[in-house]
Design an enzyme around this catalytic site. Structure first.
Site, PDB file in Angstrom:
ATOM      1  N   ARG A  82       0.805  -1.224   0.000  1.00 50.85           N
ATOM      2  CA  ARG A  82       0.000   0.000   0.000  1.00 50.85           C
ATOM      3  C   ARG A  82       0.837   1.273   0.000  1.00 50.85           C
ATOM      4  NH1 ARG A  82      -2.972  -3.372  -1.439  1.00 50.85           N
ATOM      5  NH2 ARG A  82      -5.088  -3.811  -0.700  1.00 50.85           N
ATOM      6  N   LEU A  83       2.100   1.171  -0.363  1.00 52.37           N
ATOM      7  CA  LEU A  83       2.958   2.355  -0.491  1.00 52.37           C
ATOM      8  C   LEU A  83       2.882   2.860  -1.931  1.00 52.37           C
ATOM      9  CD1 LEU A  83       6.037   1.202   1.633  1.00 52.37           C
ATOM     10  CD2 LEU A  83       4.077   2.612   2.324  1.00 52.37           C
TER      11      LEU A  83
END
Length: 212
Positions: A191-192
């Site tokens: 989720r970066l």
């Protein structure tokens, strides 16, 4: 049956994105990404969610199809008397979202919306299939009808009225959205995600990276 929605996860890892990778202006960057979506045969690559706000302050959104990127505007066509048309009359600002999950990409566009020139709408309307042109007359979009037969009957009536040449209805035409904020989102692992946003200031575009 219980749906374990909280357990649904997908890790994104296809590509990366940085401000240095992006074009100097968002229109060029969008056209690059749209071409890549089309080349990848993404289903409905021109489908976009258009969000408007009504007089009651409540947002409303729907999917329409992008029909042109001209003169710095994102263009689409619809019924001016529809719910979206009435909301645009009330507040001429919209938000547009494209999502291409196959490429793990999203584009968010915000800006002012205005009607296109009548000649532009006439030209596009004339390019539509005959049945679609008749349908633009038959459908009083967003109004309540008692049954599907009402719509079918109206379509038949206008089909008889316009056997060959179908003029553009005065209530139907194009809109152009002039953006002042455009964000490109590329999915990344854990989720970066990569987010690059273009902001318009003093008629110049500035691009920065945003935290996911």
């Amino acid at each position: 049956m219980s749906l374990a929605l909280a357990d649904i996860r997908k890790d994104y890892s296809r590509q990366e994105l940085s401000p240095e990778d992006c074009a100097s202006d968002p229109i060029s960057q969008f056209e690059k990404w749209l071409q890549e979506a089309m080349s990848a045969e993404v289903p409905e690559p021109t489908a976009m969610n258009v969000a408007t706000v009504g007089a009651d302050g409540r947002p409303s959104s729907r999917i329409v199809l992008l029909k042109g990127v001209e003169n710095g505007q994102f263009q689409f066509y619809t019924n001016y008397s529809s719910r979206k048309g009435q909301q645009i009359d009330h507040l001429p600002f919209v938000s547009i979202t494209f999502f291409w999950p196959e490429l793990e990409r999203q584009v968010r566009i915000e800006g002012k919306i205005e009607k296109l020139a009548e000649a532009t709408s006439d030209q596009y309307f004339a390019s539509r299939p005959y049945a679609s042109r008749v349908g633009a007359w038959a459908s009083e979009q967003s109004t309540e009808i008692s049954s599907k037969s009402v719509l079918v009957t109206r379509a038949a009536e206008f089909g008889l009225k316009y056997l060959t040449h179908v003029p553009r209805p005065p209530h139907w035409g194009g809109y152009g959205v002039t953006p002042d904020r455009v964000e490109f989102w590329q999915g990344r692992p854990s989720r970066l995600h990569d987010r690059v946003v273009y902001l318009l200031a003093d008629q110049a575009w500035n691009k920065v990276r945003l935290a996911p």
